[in-house]
Design a protein around this motif. Structure first.
Motif, PDB file in Angstrom:
ATOM      1  N   LEU A 446      34.928  36.008  63.843  1.00 12.77           N
ATOM      2  CA  LEU A 446      35.996  35.351  63.101  1.00 12.77           C
ATOM      3  C   LEU A 446      37.292  35.562  63.867  1.00 12.77           C
ATOM      4  O   LEU A 446      37.631  36.706  64.229  1.00 12.77           O
ATOM      5  N   GLN A 447      38.017  34.462  64.149  1.00 15.05           N
ATOM      6  CA  GLN A 447      39.160  34.542  65.058  1.00 15.05           C
ATOM      7  C   GLN A 447      40.428  34.008  64.406  1.00 15.05           C
ATOM      8  O   GLN A 447      40.431  32.959  63.759  1.00 15.05           O
ATOM      9  N   CYS A 448      41.518  34.759  64.584  1.00 12.01           N
ATOM     10  CA  CYS A 448      42.873  34.325  64.249  1.00 12.01           C
ATOM     11  C   CYS A 448      43.734  34.515  65.492  1.00 12.01           C
ATOM     12  O   CYS A 448      43.640  35.542  66.170  1.00 12.01           O
ATOM     13  N   GLU A 449      44.593  33.544  65.770  1.00 10.06           N
ATOM     14  CA  GLU A 449      45.530  33.646  66.882  1.00 10.06           C
ATOM     15  C   GLU A 449      46.875  34.139  66.371  1.00 10.06           C
ATOM     16  O   GLU A 449      47.416  33.600  65.403  1.00 10.06           O
ATOM     17  N   VAL A 450      47.408  35.165  67.022  1.00 13.65           N
ATOM     18  CA  VAL A 450      48.690  35.732  66.616  1.00 13.65           C
ATOM     19  C   VAL A 450      49.649  35.641  67.788  1.00 13.65           C
ATOM     20  O   VAL A 450      49.280  35.912  68.942  1.00 13.65           O
ATOM     21  N   GLU A 472      41.193  46.774  61.534  1.00 10.38           N
ATOM     22  CA  GLU A 472      42.282  46.398  62.416  1.00 10.38           C
ATOM     23  C   GLU A 472      41.738  45.936  63.756  1.00 10.38           C
ATOM     24  O   GLU A 472      40.817  46.543  64.313  1.00 10.38           O
ATOM     25  N   THR A 473      42.303  44.854  64.273  1.00 11.84           N
ATOM     26  CA  THR A 473      41.929  44.330  65.590  1.00 11.84           C
ATOM     27  C   THR A 473      43.205  44.055  66.374  1.00 11.84           C
ATOM     28  O   THR A 473      44.238  43.677  65.811  1.00 11.84           O
ATOM     29  N   TYR A 474      43.122  44.219  67.697  1.00 14.29           N
ATOM     30  CA  TYR A 474      44.267  43.987  68.568  1.00 14.29           C
ATOM     31  C   TYR A 474      44.189  42.643  69.270  1.00 14.29           C
ATOM     32  O   TYR A 474      45.189  42.164  69.794  1.00 14.29           O
ATOM     33  N   LEU A 478      37.480  39.381  64.685  1.00 17.07           N
ATOM     34  CA  LEU A 478      36.664  40.280  63.861  1.00 17.07           C
ATOM     35  C   LEU A 478      35.204  40.053  64.211  1.00 17.07           C
ATOM     36  O   LEU A 478      34.673  38.941  64.036  1.00 17.07           O
ATOM     37  N   HIS A 479      34.523  41.084  64.722  1.00 16.10           N
ATOM     38  CA  HIS A 479      33.128  40.987  65.147  1.00 16.10           C
ATOM     39  C   HIS A 479      32.226  41.484  64.014  1.00 16.10           C
ATOM     40  O   HIS A 479      32.388  42.609  63.531  1.00 16.10           O
ATOM     41  N   VAL A 490      35.310  34.315  52.032  1.00 11.27           N
ATOM     42  CA  VAL A 490      36.561  33.951  52.702  1.00 11.27           C
ATOM     43  C   VAL A 490      37.223  35.232  53.182  1.00 11.27           C
ATOM     44  O   VAL A 490      37.444  36.168  52.397  1.00 11.27           O
ATOM     45  N   TYR A 491      37.562  35.258  54.478  1.00  7.20           N
ATOM     46  CA  TYR A 491      38.182  36.420  55.099  1.00  7.20           C
ATOM     47  C   TYR A 491      39.653  36.103  55.410  1.00  7.20           C
ATOM     48  O   TYR A 491      40.001  34.987  55.815  1.00  7.20           O
ATOM     49  N   ARG A 492      40.493  37.100  55.245  1.00  6.28           N
ATOM     50  CA  ARG A 492      41.925  36.940  55.489  1.00  6.28           C
ATOM     51  C   ARG A 492      42.349  37.832  56.641  1.00  6.28           C
ATOM     52  O   ARG A 492      42.009  39.025  56.682  1.00  6.28           O
ATOM     53  N   CYS A 493      43.082  37.228  57.591  1.00  7.81           N
ATOM     54  CA  CYS A 493      43.716  38.005  58.657  1.00  7.81           C
ATOM     55  C   CYS A 493      45.199  38.076  58.349  1.00  7.81           C
ATOM     56  O   CYS A 493      45.830  37.075  57.983  1.00  7.81           O
ATOM     57  N   GLN A 494      45.794  39.250  58.507  1.00  4.58           N
ATOM     58  CA  GLN A 494      47.167  39.481  58.092  1.00  4.58           C
ATOM     59  C   GLN A 494      47.840  40.425  59.067  1.00  4.58           C
ATOM     60  O   GLN A 494      47.223  41.382  59.559  1.00  4.58           O
TER      61      GLN A 494
END
Length: 956
Positions: A446-450, A472-474, A478-479, A490-494
């Protein structure tokens, strides 16, 4: 040799009997049967069941309180045994007997566990000013106890004088204590009141519980404890330091007892406690906390003093940037305010020191540069650098340094870059990554771009779960490894609230759908059915997201029967109206969707169930010839109505020995329809002594062979008591021991021995020299007739008390099953038998010899006879009258005494029909029948008569 016996099936019946170490038992009321036992004893309850087939027994206990759930008990045998029973195991126990016929039989039994704890005695004093010149001193002695049944608490003074009639003393029970507390009040103390007071708790010797006593000596110096800790609170140390806490007594009479504890949790294992001193040789971070010293001398309550240990710590640095709060946007611009905050975890906070640097040079406060060491708006351990009216020259790298003043540990440096490129974060989901569909068992990313500078850490959690421990991921990914269907959601990245901008968190969402084959049930099922009956097979599909079935397919042994889409009418049902031979086989119902295929497997056959052997057959062994025996095999058929009628049985048997001989077989015909519970039998003849045999029994129907049942058949000698066969006697001259066997529940076994094979190193002054027949007149007791003609080769059974035997070890010898000539019926003749045997108990440490009877129709071994202590170097005779209700066995138990000098031997064990009083006339006593003071002729005549009575040859 075929035999069919029809016995009507009987529903189960049950009743509970008690054994073990009961100290009180009430069986008067059928609805409330109470069994009392002392705490630490052995509880043994037996469930006596009747019915055919033999019922299965299950013991259960339903605990009352929630905290007692760990004491719930489930036992699947006829006897419930709990060793070292505890008070929390008291309650109601249930015996459930079920054989599939009628309703199960359920009986209950209440178990009370009795205990008596030592009472607790405490003293409370009060002094009040009644007048200016008068002080009244009142003392209360409080005694509280814990017991079952409730204890009687009594007060004594000086261990011998009761307090009844003393006007200066009053005794009462406080309200709401239910008799568990009794208070002795001494008002306006007198000289005679200074004495030793004792509180005695008694349950009146119930279960042998002895009275418990607590005492206190009251004097004019009696005072509550007073203590102090000789170090200042708190104690602040470095990791690895030696810590010593000293607790000392300032006052109190009697002298108080000191102890240390931790307010939260247990004391660490490496902490050393000696009296009032607590020592930690090398303190660790986890040793920090609050410790408590307690002093008690039974006056008032315990007195406690607490002290805290802090271990210096400096770790986990973090920062955040706060833009100008007076503007709506979150960007950093020239001319606006910007605040940089850094935080560390430090113990103690009072020693924490901060320094700020810009581009490696120390910053000093000014009108535009404000440094705060402790900001009330921020968390503890935080320092802030506030830049007013940001200028171009303020761009650069700022460093926050944190250290402890009294600790030579490495400092923590936190760097933050402020420039025109420093921008708040933004979070988004890459194209086509907002919704992922993954097959179960695969890996998902699961990927979010920051974006932003500095780039913050992303925190992941499912929105339908508690997000107290996010991942937490840098890199924003999320693996998830080997995902299961429960991972759907549903997953949330924050953005993290630290190491970035102190602005409302930016977030995005990713939906994960895990695809899996349709869940079906039953996955496997065997159906046994007779020809001509109808059969319905249904493959059920569980409802849920991600499984939508696309197609059903039915196959029989690989051949396609039907197929349909998921929207067809009831496609998961396959029916056979009238079962035929071609319909037997393995049916496979496969249900498919885009993720895969699941199957329901049905095995349809007409194979009969396995027979169930009947192990309670009385004396199945019969001696046919000197070297040949037969065995009566009995069984019942499991679920005979489920399939076609059993027409016959194939009975096969082979000898257990090397060489693997072939199976021998015979067909056993069945004359009529078998019902559930009918008892079938067949006698297997021409079996060779003393070999054992494997037996295999297979039912046969129109379908063919059914399931087989296997068992072992052993040869043993089984004496039968009846008026035609006379008595059953064993002198242990045959190695087969006349069918006697060793009980595996004992600690060791009896030994077959004679004088010729006696170990020359045997302990002296123990055991017989020869067997009964070989004994001289001098070795016969007065109640044993002289039996000449014995030799040193004569055998007897013997228990050896030498090592490795321990006191209390038991050896148990079990006889074969003795059958009855006339079964006992209600109102009919009662069966009476006499057991007599000869025993030899010699030695100063000799234990005990016990006789039990195990009768069919009752459960448990019933004690019949017992003897202990040294009986001298003589053989003695024992007579025991037995009145069994059914076939029975004799158990001879030898118990090892306190030492090795004390052995027990038995010989000539005989069972005859009739009471022992009736038999005694045939076995006169030689010494009582002829007075040894009479003439020699009298004694010769007596011995001749005795020899004729026994049928012996008198030597010339």
């Amino acid at each position: 040799n075929s035999l069919f016996i029809s016995v009507s099936a009987a529903s189960p019946q049950a009743r509970i009997t008690h054994q073990g170490q009961a100290c009180n038992y009430n069986d008067e009321g059928y609805s409330e049967r109470v069994y009392a036992i002392r705490e630490g004893g052995t509880l043994e309850l037996s469930c006596l069941v009747n019915g055919h087939p033999k019922p299965q027994v299950r013991w259960t206990k339903t605990a009352g309180a929630v905290q007692d759930k760990k004491y719930e008990t489930t036992v699947y045998n006829a006897t419930l045994r709990i060793e070292c029973i505890q008070r929390l195991q008291a309650g109601r126990y249930y015996c459930r007997a079920d054989n599939g016929i009628g309703q199960p039989a359920i009986k209950s039994f209440r178990v009370d566990v009795y205990y008596l704890d030592p009472p607790v005695l405490t003293v409370h004093q009060s002094i009040g000013d009644a007048k200016e010149y008068y002080q009244e001193r009142t003392v209360f002695l409080r005694c509280s106890g814990n017991s079952s049944p409730p204890a009687l608490l009594t007060w004594h003074r000086n261990d011998r004088h009761t307090l009844i009639g003393d006007e200066g003393v009053s005794i009462y029970e406080p309200l709401f204590t239910q008799g568990e507390t009794k208070i002795l009040k001494l008002k306006n103390l007198r000289a005679q009141d200074y004495a030793k007071y004792s509180c005695v708790a008694s349950v009146r010797q119930v279960c042998g519980l002895k009275d418990q006593k607590a005492s206190f000596k009251l004097t004019n110096r009696t005072a509550a404890p007073s203590i102090q800790i000789r170090v200042t609170d708190p104690v602040i140390v470095n990791p690895g330091d030696l810590v010593l806490l000293q607790c000392e007594v300032l006052g109190g009479d009697p002298p108080p007892r000191l102890s240390w504890s931790r307010v939260v949790g247990e004391l660490p294992p490496d902490i050393q406690v000696s009296g009032g001193n607590l020592t930690i040789p090398r303190v660790r971070l986890e040793d920090a906390g609050e410790f408590q010293c307690s002093a008690s001398n039974n006056v008032s309550g315990p007195v406690r003093k607490s002290i805290s240990i802090y271990v210096r710590t400096l770790r986990n640095g973090r920062f955040w940037i706060t833009p100008d709060p007076y503007h709506e946007d979150d960007t950093i611009k020239i001319g606006r305010e910007v605040k940089i905050s850094c935080q560390v975890e430090a113990v103690p906070l009072e020693e924490l020191r901060f320094s700020w640097l810009k581009n490696g040079r120390r910053l000093r406060p000014s009108d535009r540069i404000i440094i705060s060491k402790a900001d009330s708006e921020l968390a503890a351990g935080t320092s802030s650098l506030d830049i007013i009216d940001l200028r171009f020259t303020d761009f650069g790298t700022y460093t926050c340094q944190a250290k402890l003043a009294n600790y030579a540990s490495p400092e923590i440096n936190i760097e933050v870059n402020i420039s025109s490129s420093t921008v708040p974060p933004s979070v988004s989901v890459p194209p086509n990554r907002a919704r992922l569909r993954i097959r179960e068992g695969k890996d998902a990313e699961l990927q979010c771009e920051v974006h932003g500078k500095p780039k913050p850490v992303l925190r992941w959690c499912r929105i339908d779960k508690d997000c107290t421990d996010p991942v937490e991921t840098y890199d924003g990914i999320l693996h998830l490894r080997n995902v299961s269907r429960t991972a759907s959601g549903v997953y949330r990245c924050q953005t993290s609230p630290y190491n970035g901008f102190n602005v409302p968190p930016r977030e995005a969402q990713v939906e994960l759908e895990v695809l899996y084959p349709p869940p079906v049930f039953p996955q496997t099922l065997e159906l046994r059915q007779a020809l001509g009956r109808s059969v319905s097979l249904r493959c059920n599909v569980e409802r849920g997201k991600g499984w939508r079935p696309l197609r059903y397919e039915w196959r029989l042994d690989g051949s396609l029967l039907s197929s349909a889409r998921y929207d067809a009418a009831d496609p998961n049902l396959y029916e056979i109206e009238k079962l035929s031979n071609r319909d037997y086989g393995v049916y496979n119902c496969s249900v498919s969707n885009e993720a895969g295929t699941s199957s329901c497997i049905f095995s349809v056959n007409g194979r009969a169930y396995a027979p169930e052997f009947y192990y309670d057959t009385v004396n199945p062994v019969r001696s046919v010839k000197p070297n040949v025996y037969s065995f009566l095999l009995q069984w019942t058929q499991k679920e005979p109505e489920a399939v076609d009628r059993v027409t016959s049985y194939r009975l096969q048997y082979k000898q257990i020995r090397s060489g693997h001989p072939r199976w021998q077989g015979v067909d056993v015909s069945v004359p009529s329809q078998i019902r559930r519970g009918d008892l079938l039998s067949h006698t297997i003849s021409d079996l060779y002594k003393p070999f054992s045999y494997h037996v295999r029994l297979t039912p046969q129907t129109l379908f063919g062979d059914g399931d087989s049942a296997l068992r072992l058949v052993h040869y043993y000698e089984a004496p039968t008591l009846s008026p035609q066969t006379g008595d059953a006697s064993c002198s242990f001259e045959d190695e087969s021991l006349c069918g006697f066997r060793h009980d595996p529940s004992g600690n060791f076994n009896w030994t077959r021995r004679n004088a010729e094979k006696k170990n020359p190193n045997t302990t002296p002054n123990t055991g017989p020299l020869t067997d009964l027949a070989g004994s001289s007149k001098g070795m016969l007791a007065a109640d044993v007739p002289y039996s000449p003609g014995g030799t040193p080769a004569g055998h007897y059974m013997f228990i050896e008390a030498s090592r490795p035997r321990k006191p209390g070890d038991k050896a148990r010898l079990i006889s074969p099953i003795y059958t009855l000539a006339t079964p006992s019926r209600s109102g009919g003749r009662q069966n009476v038998f006499c057991l007599f045997f000869y025993y030899h108990m010699y030695g100063k440490h000799v234990g005990s010899l016990n006789v039990f009877i195990r009768s069919y129709g009752t459960l448990g071994d019933q004690p019949m006879w017992s003897h202990s202590n040294n009986m001298g170097d003589h053989w003695h005779k024992a007579n025991v009258t037995i009145t069994p209700r059914g076939p029975f066995q004799i158990i001879l138990e030898g118990v090892r005494g306190s030492g090795m000098e004390g052995d027990i031997a038995i010989d000539d064990v005989t069972v005859v029909e009739g009471s022992c009083a009736k038999q005694s006339s045939f076995y006169p006593s030689p010494r009582n029948s002829c007075d040894m003071a009479l003439s020699h002729t009298c004694c010769q005549l007596y011995l001749v008569a005795l020899a004729l009575a026994y049928g012996l040859m008198w030597p010339r």
